[in-house]
Design a protein around this motif. Structure first.
Motif, PDB file in Angstrom:
ATOM      1  N   VAL A  16      -0.601 -18.485  -3.827  1.00 34.04           N
ATOM      2  CA  VAL A  16      -1.967 -18.800  -4.230  1.00 34.04           C
ATOM      3  C   VAL A  16      -2.024 -18.805  -5.752  1.00 34.04           C
ATOM      4  CG1 VAL A  16      -4.387 -18.141  -4.074  1.00 34.04           C
ATOM      5  CG2 VAL A  16      -2.865 -17.763  -2.132  1.00 34.04           C
ATOM      6  N   LYS A  17      -2.294 -19.959  -6.311  1.00 34.02           N
ATOM      7  CA  LYS A  17      -2.386 -20.092  -7.754  1.00 34.02           C
ATOM      8  C   LYS A  17      -3.695 -19.490  -8.246  1.00 34.02           C
ATOM      9  CE  LYS A  17      -2.079 -23.575 -11.411  1.00 34.02           C
ATOM     10  NZ  LYS A  17      -1.954 -25.030 -11.696  1.00 34.02           N
ATOM     11  N   GLY A  18      -3.605 -18.583  -9.189  1.00 35.06           N
ATOM     12  CA  GLY A  18      -4.786 -17.912  -9.720  1.00 35.06           C
ATOM     13  C   GLY A  18      -4.995 -16.527  -9.160  1.00 35.06           C
ATOM     14  N   LEU A  19      -4.202 -16.134  -8.143  1.00 36.63           N
ATOM     15  CA  LEU A  19      -4.316 -14.795  -7.563  1.00 36.63           C
ATOM     16  C   LEU A  19      -3.571 -13.792  -8.439  1.00 36.63           C
ATOM     17  CD1 LEU A  19      -5.219 -13.048  -5.124  1.00 36.63           C
ATOM     18  CD2 LEU A  19      -3.015 -13.589  -4.071  1.00 36.63           C
ATOM     19  N   SER A  20      -4.250 -12.725  -8.809  1.00 35.88           N
ATOM     20  CA  SER A  20      -3.632 -11.728  -9.692  1.00 35.88           C
ATOM     21  C   SER A  20      -2.683 -10.841  -8.894  1.00 35.88           C
ATOM     22  CB  SER A  20      -4.712 -10.865 -10.358  1.00 35.88           C
ATOM     23  OG  SER A  20      -5.460 -10.165  -9.386  1.00 35.88           O
ATOM     24  N   VAL A  21      -1.518 -10.565  -9.488  1.00 41.53           N
ATOM     25  CA  VAL A  21      -0.502  -9.698  -8.895  1.00 41.53           C
ATOM     26  C   VAL A  21      -0.315  -8.516  -9.837  1.00 41.53           C
ATOM     27  CG1 VAL A  21       1.861  -9.542  -8.055  1.00 41.53           C
ATOM     28  CG2 VAL A  21       0.611 -11.678  -7.818  1.00 41.53           C
ATOM     29  N   HIS A  22      -0.385  -7.295  -9.293  1.00 39.86           N
ATOM     30  CA  HIS A  22      -0.441  -6.085 -10.115  1.00 39.86           C
ATOM     31  C   HIS A  22       0.794  -5.231  -9.879  1.00 39.86           C
ATOM     32  CE1 HIS A  22      -4.793  -6.814 -10.937  1.00 39.86           C
ATOM     33  NE2 HIS A  22      -4.726  -7.388  -9.750  1.00 39.86           N
ATOM     34  N   LEU A  23       1.377  -4.787 -10.978  1.00 45.55           N
ATOM     35  CA  LEU A  23       2.552  -3.914 -10.928  1.00 45.55           C
ATOM     36  C   LEU A  23       2.113  -2.491 -10.636  1.00 45.55           C
ATOM     37  CD1 LEU A  23       5.620  -3.527 -11.420  1.00 45.55           C
ATOM     38  CD2 LEU A  23       5.053  -3.109 -13.812  1.00 45.55           C
ATOM     39  N   THR A  24       2.777  -1.851  -9.686  1.00 48.38           N
ATOM     40  CA  THR A  24       2.475  -0.454  -9.340  1.00 48.38           C
ATOM     41  C   THR A  24       3.761   0.348  -9.415  1.00 48.38           C
ATOM     42  OG1 THR A  24       2.803  -0.926  -6.995  1.00 48.38           O
ATOM     43  CG2 THR A  24       0.567  -1.109  -7.832  1.00 48.38           C
ATOM     44  N   SER A  25       3.756   1.357 -10.250  1.00 50.78           N
ATOM     45  CA  SER A  25       4.953   2.177 -10.437  1.00 50.78           C
ATOM     46  C   SER A  25       4.943   3.427  -9.577  1.00 50.78           C
ATOM     47  CB  SER A  25       5.097   2.571 -11.910  1.00 50.78           C
ATOM     48  OG  SER A  25       3.935   3.251 -12.352  1.00 50.78           O
ATOM     49  N   GLN A  26       3.791   3.760  -8.991  1.00 50.75           N
ATOM     50  CA  GLN A  26       3.718   4.953  -8.153  1.00 50.75           C
ATOM     51  C   GLN A  26       2.693   4.739  -7.042  1.00 50.75           C
ATOM     52  OE1 GLN A  26       2.650   8.190 -10.690  1.00 50.75           O
ATOM     53  NE2 GLN A  26       0.923   7.138 -11.613  1.00 50.75           N
ATOM     54  N   GLU A  27       2.751   5.615  -6.076  1.00 52.08           N
ATOM     55  CA  GLU A  27       1.913   5.470  -4.888  1.00 52.08           C
ATOM     56  C   GLU A  27       0.436   5.549  -5.215  1.00 52.08           C
ATOM     57  OE1 GLU A  27       1.441   7.785  -0.586  1.00 52.08           O
ATOM     58  OE2 GLU A  27       3.180   8.139  -1.870  1.00 52.08           O
ATOM     59  N   GLU A  28       0.052   6.412  -6.146  1.00 51.89           N
ATOM     60  CA  GLU A  28      -1.362   6.573  -6.485  1.00 51.89           C
ATOM     61  C   GLU A  28      -1.946   5.286  -7.058  1.00 51.89           C
ATOM     62  OE1 GLU A  28       1.029   8.588  -7.279  1.00 51.89           O
ATOM     63  OE2 GLU A  28       0.579  10.398  -6.105  1.00 51.89           O
ATOM     64  N   ASP A  29      -1.162   4.569  -7.874  1.00 48.91           N
ATOM     65  CA  ASP A  29      -1.659   3.303  -8.434  1.00 48.91           C
ATOM     66  C   ASP A  29      -1.901   2.277  -7.331  1.00 48.91           C
ATOM     67  OD1 ASP A  29      -1.368   4.504 -10.876  1.00 48.91           O
ATOM     68  OD2 ASP A  29       0.587   3.598 -11.296  1.00 48.91           O
ATOM     69  N   ALA A  30      -1.010   2.237  -6.344  1.00 53.05           N
ATOM     70  CA  ALA A  30      -1.187   1.283  -5.251  1.00 53.05           C
ATOM     71  C   ALA A  30      -2.431   1.608  -4.431  1.00 53.05           C
ATOM     72  CB  ALA A  30       0.053   1.286  -4.356  1.00 53.05           C
ATOM     73  N   PHE A  31      -2.675   2.897  -4.183  1.00 52.16           N
ATOM     74  CA  PHE A  31      -3.877   3.276  -3.440  1.00 52.16           C
ATOM     75  C   PHE A  31      -5.143   2.944  -4.220  1.00 52.16           C
ATOM     76  CE2 PHE A  31      -1.346   6.597  -0.917  1.00 52.16           C
ATOM     77  CZ  PHE A  31      -1.160   5.693   0.118  1.00 52.16           C
ATOM     78  N   SER A  32      -5.101   3.113  -5.527  1.00 50.43           N
ATOM     79  CA  SER A  32      -6.273   2.779  -6.336  1.00 50.43           C
ATOM     80  C   SER A  32      -6.600   1.294  -6.224  1.00 50.43           C
ATOM     81  CB  SER A  32      -6.018   3.150  -7.800  1.00 50.43           C
ATOM     82  OG  SER A  32      -5.799   4.544  -7.928  1.00 50.43           O
ATOM     83  N   LEU A  33      -5.573   0.452  -6.243  1.00 49.94           N
ATOM     84  CA  LEU A  33      -5.804  -0.990  -6.085  1.00 49.94           C
ATOM     85  C   LEU A  33      -6.323  -1.310  -4.685  1.00 49.94           C
ATOM     86  CD1 LEU A  33      -2.593  -2.315  -7.884  1.00 49.94           C
ATOM     87  CD2 LEU A  33      -4.924  -2.391  -8.749  1.00 49.94           C
ATOM     88  N   LEU A  34      -5.808  -0.611  -3.674  1.00 47.38           N
ATOM     89  CA  LEU A  34      -6.282  -0.838  -2.311  1.00 47.38           C
ATOM     90  C   LEU A  34      -7.758  -0.483  -2.179  1.00 47.38           C
ATOM     91  CD1 LEU A  34      -5.916  -1.392   0.720  1.00 47.38           C
ATOM     92  CD2 LEU A  34      -5.044   0.952   0.955  1.00 47.38           C
ATOM     93  N   PHE A  35      -8.143   0.680  -2.702  1.00 49.11           N
ATOM     94  CA  PHE A  35      -9.546   1.100  -2.602  1.00 49.11           C
ATOM     95  C   PHE A  35     -10.446   0.179  -3.405  1.00 49.11           C
ATOM     96  CE2 PHE A  35      -7.646   5.560  -2.020  1.00 49.11           C
ATOM     97  CZ  PHE A  35      -7.449   5.315  -0.672  1.00 49.11           C
ATOM     98  N   GLU A  36      -9.944  -0.326  -4.565  1.00 48.62           N
ATOM     99  CA  GLU A  36     -10.734  -1.260  -5.362  1.00 48.62           C
ATOM    100  C   GLU A  36     -10.997  -2.539  -4.577  1.00 48.62           C
ATOM    101  OE1 GLU A  36     -12.757  -2.933  -8.607  1.00 48.62           O
ATOM    102  OE2 GLU A  36     -12.063  -0.867  -8.297  1.00 48.62           O
ATOM    103  N   GLY A  37      -9.995  -3.034  -3.875  1.00 44.02           N
ATOM    104  CA  GLY A  37     -10.190  -4.243  -3.087  1.00 44.02           C
ATOM    105  C   GLY A  37     -11.087  -4.026  -1.885  1.00 44.02           C
ATOM    106  N   GLU A  38     -10.994  -2.843  -1.258  1.00 43.48           N
ATOM    107  CA  GLU A  38     -11.823  -2.573  -0.088  1.00 43.48           C
ATOM    108  C   GLU A  38     -13.303  -2.535  -0.445  1.00 43.48           C
ATOM    109  OE1 GLU A  38     -11.153  -2.234   3.174  1.00 43.48           O
ATOM    110  OE2 GLU A  38      -9.148  -2.950   2.705  1.00 43.48           O
ATOM    111  N   THR A  39     -13.616  -2.031  -1.621  1.00 40.26           N
ATOM    112  CA  THR A  39     -15.031  -1.987  -2.026  1.00 40.26           C
ATOM    113  C   THR A  39     -15.603  -3.370  -2.298  1.00 40.26           C
ATOM    114  OG1 THR A  39     -14.328  -1.671  -4.324  1.00 40.26           O
ATOM    115  CG2 THR A  39     -14.773   0.303  -3.033  1.00 40.26           C
TER     116      THR A  39
END
Length: 768
Positions: A191-214
């Motif tokens: 998907v062109k234009g979809l942002s892809v985010h680097l996550t170095s630890q589990e907490e960062d990935a969960f933060s992105l998940l919760f941000e998307g769920e809201t």
């Protein structure tokens, strides 16, 4: 193995074995379970549905009342742990080995798809497949210290056939200017234009998940108070490089976790207004998804309608692609929802007919591959050096030869041919090839030298040009047997027998008559065969030689006659053509001669040398100025960092303030941060300029060295030819002659001069 290219990377995909999609069913727990209508098999891999006959249609009717569905597993009253262990654990584990994976939740609205995929936030044990997959990925990364594994995530929402980035609300992302589109390339669909985010630890990935769920769109209707009104795809991208091996190969994979919006019957959900419009789009996209699944299950179908909607287009890689595909169908266990349950089970059965071909995604970085090859080349050269030292050979250079080395080999070949060098040492294969090449060059130059010398002394006639030979015989210069008639003219000479009809007193007249007859004959009969250096031999039996003349009353043939005739007249060697300065009795000192050479014959080389040197000095000056600017920027950065650290320490002493998790700083500290950012940007730009200038300085230095070497080489050639070669041989070294400067050894020129003197002595003796 399939091979694909993109930019500086090469993609290799190992072809795997085809396997069918795994389909599981999860039944939503309920107190009103229809035990008489829904029954499970003993192995928990089949489910049977029974409907009572509708007596209103009569006793005799053909309506089907029993169905049996074979699946990979039936999960009834199963915990979230059991669901993840059964459905998703193997797919996530294989993703870290390079296999793509897709886990999709499908079913009726309110059947528990979002709960299965995301889980509930109230209880940690109730977390769903998505957070557990993130946890498993980072745990497996910790268990693989020999690999450098990078994890990135993205969150896509498809709402009313429009694409949305659920992570675009992050402050460092911002809204997209152009709408997102689905693009296909040889590496797959993205998907062109979809942002892809680097996550170095589990907490960062969960933060992105919760941000998307809201940011997900939900609505309420009679079937579900928190109904998802869009399809969501959470993607985990994994890239693994080996730490122990300097291999250019690395693996990539992605895990698509798909939470589909639920199908609904408008009569049961009671949707109105906006919710009704959303339900229409949802049912339409799910219908297109089922059509694509039916087409994939039919082996005779050539075309798969992936582009009918955004959902099937985005999942093109997952549906029948090179990935491990798992479908989890959520159904109701109540009798009131039995028709929708049957529809969901039919979809699961059709999905089991679809086959995929899981394959490891290997990529080869071209830049790293080049670096590894360069390292291997260095090691091989070192090994060659060891073999050379063991064989008592001197240090050998195996790099491609430059101009200086080629010139040295040319000099060795010439000295070998002159007899001053006994043998040429064999160093390596490159040197042997260049030696043979220089032999060819010297041979070609000597052929040109012989031909040019003959053309200066004689008028040459090709032995195959019968018209020219007949004209010479009629002029009385050649007898009937083809032997030359001797005719001394003060410079040239001929060897042969003089016929009785030839008288010495008719020298000029016979020569003039010969040229006139030859010119007229050539004009009448056309052009003869051209004379080449290989067809000319100093022999009376093959090539006829006619003497040339120095007399002023003999004129050359017109230009058109020379072009059409095979006889090339001798250019006049009269001293009136060029006046030369007298040669000094002793050669001048080389420094004085070098200044004269730079002003005369070497002026062009000297000019190029000066231009390159001025460019080199200018680049060095610019590099020095850039270095000074970089040092100044570095000092200013250090001062700014000290001031920023002071502000931070002052803020910590005075107390820090937070607003919604964000640190509040004063204006002065903010300005220092901006200033430091600008200084770093300037530093990087100046440093890049300095690297470019250093490369230019190195290149210009190489040009200056080449020009200096050529200038000195040309001077040595000019010095030897100007002050050591006899004056009567200087005409052979004119710029317009066929002999290149420095190509003819001095000893050969002197020998040729002595040979001509001897032959002239023989000629005078023949006269007497």
């Amino acid at each position: 193995m399939m091979r694909r290219k993109n930019g500086n990377k090469r993609y290799f995909t190992r072809m795997g074995t085809r396997k069918k999609v795994h389909a599981f069913v999860r039944v939503k727990p309920t107190d009103d379970f229809a035990h008489e209508m829904i029954k499970y098999g003993d192995d928990n891999k089949s489910i049977d549905i029974h409907l009572k006959k509708d007596l209103q249609r009569g006793v005799v009717n053909n309506k089907q009342t029993d169905w049996s569905f074979k699946l990979d597993g039936v999960l009834h009253n199963a915990s979230q742990d059991l669901v993840y262990e059964t459905v998703a654990k193997d797919v996530v584990a294989q993703a870290l080995n390079g296999y793509n994976g897709t886990i999709m939740c499908y079913g009726q609205t309110g059947a528990g798809k979002t709960y299965t995929m995301t889980g509930a936030t109230e209880n940690y044990k109730h977390r769903g497949i998505l957070p557990r997959a993130l946890q498993q990925v980072f745990r497996m990364i910790a268990e693989r210290p020999t690999h450098a594994i990078t994890v990135r995530v993205s969150y896509l929402e498809i709402y009313n056939e429009s694409l949305f980035d659920l992570l675009s609300t992050l402050p460092y992302v911002g809204p997209s200017v152009t709408p997102m589109t689905i693009v296909e390339n040889p590496q797959g669909v993205f998907v062109k234009g979809l942002s892809v985010h680097l996550t170095s630890q589990e907490e960062d990935a969960f933060s992105l998940l919760f941000e998307g769920e809201t940011n997900r769109i939900i609505a309420s209707h009679t079937m579900n108070k928190n109904s998802s009104r869009s399809h969501c795809i959470f993607t985990i991208y994994v890239e693994a490089h080996s730490r122990t091996l300097s291999d250019e190969k690395y693996i990539t994979s992605k895990i698509n976790l798909v939470d589909l919006a639920g199908s609904e019957r408008l009569g049961k959900s009671g949707s109105e207004g906006r919710v009704l419009k959303e339900a229409t789009y949802i049912n339409k996209s799910l219908s297109f998804l089922e059509q694509a699944i039916i087409a994939l299950g039919d082996q005779k179908r050539d075309h798969i309608p992936f582009r009918q909607c955004k959902l099937t287009h985005a999942l093109k890689d997952s549906l029948g692609g090179n990935c491990n595909m798992v479908l989890l169908t959520n159904i109701y266990g109540e009798a009131a929802q039995l028709e929708e349950t049957l529809s969901s089970l039919r979809f699961a059965s059709r999905m089991k007919l679809v086959t995929t071909e899981p394959a490891i995604n290997e990529k080869y970085d071209a830049e790293r591959m080049v670096k590894n090859l360069e390292k291997e080349l260095v090691l091989l050269k070192q090994e060659l050096a060891i073999h050379d030292s063991l064989a008592n050979r001197t240090l050998v250079n195996y790099d491609p030869m430059d101009e200086i080395q080629i010139a040295e080999i040319n000099s060795q070949v010439r000295r070998y041919l002159e007899g001053t060098l006994d043998e040429i040492d064999i160093i390596n294969l490159r040197q042997i090839q260049e030696v043979f090449n220089q032999f060819r060059v010297v041979l070609s130059q000597q052929e040109q030298e012989v031909e040019a010398t003959l053309r200066r002394k004689y008028t040459l006639i090709d032995k195959n040009d019968f018209a020219a030979i007949s004209a010479v015989q009629k002029a009385g210069l050649v007898d009937v047997d083809g032997h030359l008639v001797g005719e001394p003219d003060g410079q040239g000479f001929g060897l042969g027998v003089t016929p009785y009809s030839t008288k010495p007193g008719k020298k000029s007249k016979s020569k003039k008559m010969f040229k006139e007859q030859l010119g007229s004959l050539a004009r009448k009969e056309g052009a003869g065969s051209p004379v080449s250096g290989k067809d000319l031999e100093v022999s009376t039996s093959k090539t006829q030689l006619t003497p040339s003349s120095k007399e002023g009353d003999v004129k050359e043939l017109p230009l058109r006659d020379r072009e059409t005739s095979s006889i090339e007249p001798l250019p006049s060697d009269s001293p009136k053509e060029e006046s030369r300065p007298p040669r000094p009795s002793t050669p001048p000192p080389k420094p004085v001669a070098f200044e004269d050479f730079k002003n005369e014959r070497g002026s062009e080389i000297n000019r190029i040398f000066k231009e390159n040197k001025s460019i080199l000095n200018e680049r060095r000056k610019r590099a020095s100025e850039t270095t000074q600017r970089i040092n100044a920027i570095k000092r200013e950065m250090d001062v700014t960092k000290e001031a920023l650290n002071f502000q931070k320490s002052l803020r910590e002493k005075q107390g820090e303030y937070e607003n919604k998790g964000l640190m509040i700083i004063d204006e002065e500290e903010f300005l220092l941060i901006l200033k430091l950012k600008d200084l770093k940007k300037q530093y990087r730009a100046e440093y890049q300029d300095l690297r470019d200038l250093r490369a230019e300085v190195q290149y210009c230095q190489h040009l200056v060295d080449q020009c200096r070497h050529r200038l000195l080489t040309e001077f040595d050639i000019w010095y030897n030819e100007s002050f050591f070669i006899p004056e009567d041989m200087q005409v052979s070294l004119k710029p317009a002659s066929g002999i290149r400067p420095g190509m003819v050894p001095i000893s050969r020129l002197v020998a040729l001069r002595n040979y001509l003197k001897t032959m002239m002595g023989l000629q005078q003796g023949h006269r007497k």
